[in-house]
Design a protein around this motif. Structure first.
Motif, PDB file in Angstrom:
ATOM      1  N   ARG A 122       3.902   8.487   3.400  1.00 41.75           N
ATOM      2  CA  ARG A 122       5.023   8.211   2.509  1.00 41.75           C
ATOM      3  C   ARG A 122       5.176   6.707   2.261  1.00 41.75           C
ATOM      4  O   ARG A 122       5.498   6.274   1.153  1.00 41.75           O
ATOM      5  CB  ARG A 122       6.315   8.805   3.087  1.00 41.75           C
ATOM      6  CG  ARG A 122       6.250  10.315   3.252  1.00 41.75           C
ATOM      7  CD  ARG A 122       7.554  10.905   3.748  1.00 41.75           C
ATOM      8  NE  ARG A 122       8.540  11.005   2.675  1.00 41.75           N
ATOM      9  CZ  ARG A 122       9.756  11.500   2.821  1.00 41.75           C
ATOM     10  NH1 ARG A 122      10.148  11.927   4.012  1.00 41.75           N
ATOM     11  NH2 ARG A 122      10.581  11.559   1.802  1.00 41.75           N
ATOM     12  N   GLN A 123       4.899   5.911   3.306  1.00 42.13           N
ATOM     13  CA  GLN A 123       4.943   4.459   3.126  1.00 42.13           C
ATOM     14  C   GLN A 123       3.814   3.980   2.223  1.00 42.13           C
ATOM     15  O   GLN A 123       3.987   3.030   1.437  1.00 42.13           O
ATOM     16  CB  GLN A 123       4.867   3.761   4.481  1.00 42.13           C
ATOM     17  CG  GLN A 123       6.108   3.929   5.347  1.00 42.13           C
ATOM     18  CD  GLN A 123       7.358   3.371   4.689  1.00 42.13           C
ATOM     19  OE1 GLN A 123       7.349   2.278   4.122  1.00 42.13           O
ATOM     20  NE2 GLN A 123       8.450   4.126   4.767  1.00 42.13           N
ATOM     21  N   PHE A 124       2.657   4.629   2.317  1.00 43.72           N
ATOM     22  CA  PHE A 124       1.569   4.307   1.399  1.00 43.72           C
ATOM     23  C   PHE A 124       2.031   4.498  -0.042  1.00 43.72           C
ATOM     24  O   PHE A 124       1.790   3.652  -0.918  1.00 43.72           O
ATOM     25  CB  PHE A 124       0.351   5.188   1.686  1.00 43.72           C
ATOM     26  CG  PHE A 124      -0.680   5.167   0.594  1.00 43.72           C
ATOM     27  CD1 PHE A 124      -1.546   4.091   0.466  1.00 43.72           C
ATOM     28  CD2 PHE A 124      -0.770   6.220  -0.317  1.00 43.72           C
ATOM     29  CE1 PHE A 124      -2.495   4.066  -0.556  1.00 43.72           C
ATOM     30  CE2 PHE A 124      -1.720   6.205  -1.332  1.00 43.72           C
ATOM     31  CZ  PHE A 124      -2.589   5.121  -1.456  1.00 43.72           C
ATOM     32  N   GLY A 125       2.690   5.634  -0.297  1.00 45.74           N
ATOM     33  CA  GLY A 125       3.202   5.887  -1.634  1.00 45.74           C
ATOM     34  C   GLY A 125       4.237   4.865  -2.059  1.00 45.74           C
ATOM     35  O   GLY A 125       4.197   4.340  -3.178  1.00 45.74           O
ATOM     36  N   LYS A 126       5.168   4.560  -1.154  1.00 42.80           N
ATOM     37  CA  LYS A 126       6.233   3.605  -1.455  1.00 42.80           C
ATOM     38  C   LYS A 126       5.663   2.219  -1.762  1.00 42.80           C
ATOM     39  O   LYS A 126       6.066   1.559  -2.723  1.00 42.80           O
ATOM     40  CB  LYS A 126       7.198   3.530  -0.258  1.00 42.80           C
ATOM     41  CG  LYS A 126       8.464   2.727  -0.517  1.00 42.80           C
ATOM     42  CD  LYS A 126       9.412   3.469  -1.427  1.00 42.80           C
ATOM     43  CE  LYS A 126      10.733   2.726  -1.574  1.00 42.80           C
ATOM     44  NZ  LYS A 126      11.657   3.423  -2.484  1.00 42.80           N
ATOM     45  N   HIS A 127       4.711   1.780  -0.935  1.00 40.89           N
ATOM     46  CA  HIS A 127       4.118   0.452  -1.132  1.00 40.89           C
ATOM     47  C   HIS A 127       3.149   0.425  -2.314  1.00 40.89           C
ATOM     48  O   HIS A 127       2.705  -0.662  -2.714  1.00 40.89           O
ATOM     49  CB  HIS A 127       3.407  -0.001   0.144  1.00 40.89           C
ATOM     50  CG  HIS A 127       4.343  -0.495   1.202  1.00 40.89           C
ATOM     51  ND1 HIS A 127       5.116   0.351   1.964  1.00 40.89           N
ATOM     52  CD2 HIS A 127       4.652  -1.752   1.617  1.00 40.89           C
ATOM     53  CE1 HIS A 127       5.850  -0.351   2.806  1.00 40.89           C
ATOM     54  NE2 HIS A 127       5.595  -1.625   2.615  1.00 40.89           N
ATOM     55  N   SER A 128       2.841   1.595  -2.854  1.00 36.63           N
ATOM     56  CA  SER A 128       2.002   1.659  -4.050  1.00 36.63           C
ATOM     57  C   SER A 128       2.851   1.764  -5.316  1.00 36.63           C
ATOM     58  O   SER A 128       2.323   2.008  -6.404  1.00 36.63           O
ATOM     59  CB  SER A 128       1.053   2.866  -3.962  1.00 36.63           C
ATOM     60  OG  SER A 128       0.181   2.739  -2.856  1.00 36.63           O
ATOM     61  N   GLY A 129       4.168   1.603  -5.168  1.00 35.71           N
ATOM     62  CA  GLY A 129       5.059   1.595  -6.317  1.00 35.71           C
ATOM     63  C   GLY A 129       5.639   2.944  -6.680  1.00 35.71           C
ATOM     64  O   GLY A 129       6.271   3.086  -7.736  1.00 35.71           O
ATOM     65  N   SER A 162       7.702  10.118  -1.971  1.00 37.93           N
ATOM     66  CA  SER A 162       7.610  11.555  -1.707  1.00 37.93           C
ATOM     67  C   SER A 162       6.177  11.889  -1.301  1.00 37.93           C
ATOM     68  O   SER A 162       5.219  11.260  -1.744  1.00 37.93           O
ATOM     69  CB  SER A 162       8.009  12.362  -2.940  1.00 37.93           C
ATOM     70  OG  SER A 162       7.087  12.152  -3.991  1.00 37.93           O
ATOM     71  N   THR A 163       6.035  12.930  -0.478  1.00 38.87           N
ATOM     72  CA  THR A 163       4.709  13.294   0.018  1.00 38.87           C
ATOM     73  C   THR A 163       3.752  13.717  -1.090  1.00 38.87           C
ATOM     74  O   THR A 163       2.610  13.227  -1.122  1.00 38.87           O
ATOM     75  CB  THR A 163       4.835  14.399   1.075  1.00 38.87           C
ATOM     76  OG1 THR A 163       5.601  13.900   2.186  1.00 38.87           O
ATOM     77  CG2 THR A 163       3.471  14.834   1.582  1.00 38.87           C
ATOM     78  N   PRO A 164       4.133  14.603  -2.022  1.00 40.71           N
ATOM     79  CA  PRO A 164       3.177  15.019  -3.054  1.00 40.71           C
ATOM     80  C   PRO A 164       2.663  13.862  -3.909  1.00 40.71           C
ATOM     81  O   PRO A 164       1.461  13.780  -4.190  1.00 40.71           O
ATOM     82  CB  PRO A 164       3.980  16.020  -3.894  1.00 40.71           C
ATOM     83  CG  PRO A 164       5.010  16.559  -2.964  1.00 40.71           C
ATOM     84  CD  PRO A 164       5.386  15.385  -2.104  1.00 40.71           C
ATOM     85  N   LYS A 165       3.557  12.950  -4.296  1.00 35.92           N
ATOM     86  CA  LYS A 165       3.118  11.822  -5.125  1.00 35.92           C
ATOM     87  C   LYS A 165       2.251  10.855  -4.330  1.00 35.92           C
ATOM     88  O   LYS A 165       1.292  10.289  -4.859  1.00 35.92           O
ATOM     89  CB  LYS A 165       4.329  11.098  -5.714  1.00 35.92           C
ATOM     90  CG  LYS A 165       5.024  11.879  -6.811  1.00 35.92           C
ATOM     91  CD  LYS A 165       6.139  11.072  -7.460  1.00 35.92           C
ATOM     92  CE  LYS A 165       6.797  11.864  -8.582  1.00 35.92           C
ATOM     93  NZ  LYS A 165       7.895  11.103  -9.231  1.00 35.92           N
ATOM     94  N   ALA A 166       2.580  10.672  -3.057  1.00 36.99           N
ATOM     95  CA  ALA A 166       1.774   9.794  -2.206  1.00 36.99           C
ATOM     96  C   ALA A 166       0.382  10.373  -2.016  1.00 36.99           C
ATOM     97  O   ALA A 166      -0.628   9.647  -2.054  1.00 36.99           O
ATOM     98  CB  ALA A 166       2.460   9.588  -0.863  1.00 36.99           C
ATOM     99  N   ALA A 167       0.295  11.694  -1.812  1.00 36.77           N
ATOM    100  CA  ALA A 167      -1.001  12.344  -1.626  1.00 36.77           C
ATOM    101  C   ALA A 167      -1.847  12.245  -2.891  1.00 36.77           C
ATOM    102  O   ALA A 167      -3.063  11.999  -2.829  1.00 36.77           O
ATOM    103  CB  ALA A 167      -0.797  13.803  -1.226  1.00 36.77           C
ATOM    104  N   GLU A 168      -1.219  12.432  -4.037  1.00 38.79           N
ATOM    105  CA  GLU A 168      -1.929  12.306  -5.313  1.00 38.79           C
ATOM    106  C   GLU A 168      -2.443  10.882  -5.515  1.00 38.79           C
ATOM    107  O   GLU A 168      -3.578  10.669  -5.947  1.00 38.79           O
ATOM    108  CB  GLU A 168      -0.986  12.701  -6.455  1.00 38.79           C
ATOM    109  CG  GLU A 168      -1.635  12.677  -7.826  1.00 38.79           C
ATOM    110  CD  GLU A 168      -0.663  13.063  -8.938  1.00 38.79           C
ATOM    111  OE1 GLU A 168      -1.023  12.905 -10.118  1.00 38.79           O
ATOM    112  OE2 GLU A 168       0.459  13.508  -8.629  1.00 38.79           O
ATOM    113  N   LYS A 169      -1.612   9.906  -5.169  1.00 41.12           N
ATOM    114  CA  LYS A 169      -2.011   8.503  -5.277  1.00 41.12           C
ATOM    115  C   LYS A 169      -3.162   8.193  -4.323  1.00 41.12           C
ATOM    116  O   LYS A 169      -4.070   7.408  -4.657  1.00 41.12           O
ATOM    117  CB  LYS A 169      -0.813   7.608  -4.959  1.00 41.12           C
ATOM    118  CG  LYS A 169      -1.117   6.109  -4.994  1.00 41.12           C
ATOM    119  CD  LYS A 169      -1.466   5.645  -6.396  1.00 41.12           C
ATOM    120  CE  LYS A 169      -1.673   4.139  -6.438  1.00 41.12           C
ATOM    121  NZ  LYS A 169      -2.057   3.663  -7.794  1.00 41.12           N
ATOM    122  N   GLU A 170      -3.147   8.802  -3.148  1.00 38.39           N
ATOM    123  CA  GLU A 170      -4.211   8.570  -2.174  1.00 38.39           C
ATOM    124  C   GLU A 170      -5.549   9.090  -2.696  1.00 38.39           C
ATOM    125  O   GLU A 170      -6.594   8.442  -2.498  1.00 38.39           O
ATOM    126  CB  GLU A 170      -3.871   9.237  -0.848  1.00 38.39           C
ATOM    127  CG  GLU A 170      -4.790   8.822   0.281  1.00 38.39           C
ATOM    128  CD  GLU A 170      -4.330   9.364   1.625  1.00 38.39           C
ATOM    129  OE1 GLU A 170      -4.607   8.715   2.641  1.00 38.39           O
ATOM    130  OE2 GLU A 170      -3.703  10.447   1.652  1.00 38.39           O
TER     131      GLU A 170
END
Length: 433
Positions: A286-293, A297-305
């Motif tokens: 979730r922090q990966f997603g947050k720091h990626s702008g 949320s988990t689904p958006k962070a996973a998609e971004k990953e």
């Protein structure tokens, strides 16, 4: 050299010859020495004949009785080139279990400053008159998974810090309420496709913008850590002679009275990998997603990953990322993808140090113990019903990675100890002495 591990390195040929020379004096006459020399060379020749190539070692493992050939993958490559040393089924998508954590932390460590801590502010939003706060006490959740954790790394007791901060402000009563602001992260605390049977256990607890005491009580998950925290804080305030009105008041001028700091993020990551902590791992995704702008949320962070590794030219065919911990059986990775990620991160000394040393630490403390690979393999494990996985590095004497190693087994029905022994034998055969 790692003399403390009891592992001896060097050229076996020269070691053998030195042994011959030192032993020569104990043999009477040249004929005896000649006979000893011939026998020694014969023994060395037999050992050479018995030795297998790395690929033969993998083939032998794949053909081990009672293992699921079609649901296994192995890949060992030489670093930094990525030259394949041995392989099997490397493009087959399989369920990774907890080796997914190594992917999560690789991603998060690329966008976060791992030397910095999480900071959780505590705020008062009204004036203080005669020891009375005419407003509310606000805790601003930062996503820190380690607040009052029973595990390392430790930080200051958050409840005690708050009580002491109120004392410094000479506040003995809060007319308003205690508010926990969890707006820093969007979405549900639990990934959408976790098995229902896991949710009641400590390993299946959710990750929130505000986490407290591992979001667990004993072996049980706590769905509402806010409530546990509130009780602890109210009890501590009452013990200190402080009272709370309990009615949320309209906010006024804000003042930060405390900034709770965790240990550096890298220590939280290390703890996550050593102990295979699901909640910590979900926090890092979730922090990966947050720091990626994104919204955290988990689904958006996973998609971004997924996009993140595609941009770094990792082979993504068949790869599916659903969470950060690997608890979801919907996750899919290939050995090719895992090797590409490990090779990309090979020069990140901090990241490599997150992996437990085989025979020494964490979830691989007993794996390869008292073998030539003791302390020379650093690996994350992954295990669920019918699943056993390893991903990490072969190290040299200076703990620098020389090889990337990936072993993924799904759908096995044999005894897990039997499988682990077969994997250990394969690794010992691949890397020899």
């Amino acid at each position: 050299m790692r003399s403390e591990s009891g592992i001896l390195h060097g050229n076996s040929y020269f070691c053998s010859m030195n042994g011959i020379k030192s032993h020569k004096e104990t043999i009477n006459g040249g004929q005896g020495f000649r006979r000893f020399l011939i026998l020694s060379w014969l023994m060395m020749l037999m050992m050479a004949v018995m030795a297998v190539t790395p690929q033969q070692a993998v083939d032998n493992f794949v053909n081990t009785p009672n293992l699921p050939k079609g649901s296994m993958a192995v890949l060992v490559t030489k670093l930094p080139t990525g030259k394949v040393i041995a392989s099997y089924n490397t493009d087959r998508p399989l369920t990774p279990a907890s080796i997914m954590k190594s992917v999560t932390l690789a991603s998060a460590s690329e966008v976060m400053d791992v030397d910095k801590p999480f900071v959780t502010p505590v705020i008062i939003d009204g004036r203080v008159e005669g020891g009375v706060l005419k407003g509310n006490l606000i805790i601003q959740g930062s996503g820190d998974p380690s607040i009052n954790s029973t595990h390392w790394p430790k930080s200051e007791n958050f409840v005690t810090e708050i009580v002491n901060a109120l004392k410094r402000e000479k506040i003995s009563r809060i007319d308003g309420n205690i508010i926990i602001d969890e707006s820093s992260l969007a979405g549900a605390s639990i990934p959408p496709n976790w098995a229902q049977g896991d949710l009641g256990s400590y390993y299946g607890t959710g990750n929130h913008a505000f986490n407290y005491a591992d979001n667990a009580k004993g072996k049980q998950s706590v769905q509402n850590p806010d409530a546990v925290f509130m009780k602890d804080l109210r009890d501590a305030m009452a013990k200190a002679g402080m009272t709370i009105g309990g009615n949320t008041l309209e906010g006024g001028r804000r003042k930060v009275i405390l900034r709770h700091q965790s240990a550096p993020v890298k220590e939280i990551m290390r703890s996550c990998m050593m102990r295979s902590d699901n909640m910590f791992a979900e926090s890092m995704l979730r922090q990966f997603g947050k720091h990626s702008g994104l919204d955290g949320s988990t689904p958006k962070a996973a998609e971004k990953e997924m996009q993140f590794w595609k941009e770094r030219r990792a082979p993504m065919e068949g790869v599916k990322i659903e969470d950060g911990s690997g608890l979801s059986r919907s996750n899919k990775v290939t050995a090719d993808f895992m090797e590409s990620m490990l090779r990309f991160k090979r020069n990140d000394v901090e990241y490599v140090s997150f992996f437990p040393l085989a025979g020494q630490e964490g979830t691989v403390k007993s794996f390869l113990k008292d073998t030539p690979l003791d302390a020379y393999i650093a690996m994350k494990t992954g295990s669920m019903r019918g699943i056993q996985c390893y991903a990490g590095y072969k190290l040299d004497d200076d703990f620098a990675p020389t090889h990337a190693v990936v072993v993924i087994v799904n759908d096995f029905t044999c005894d897990r100890a039997y499988l682990r022994k077969a994997i250990a034998r394969m690794l010992l055969d691949i890397f020899g002495d």
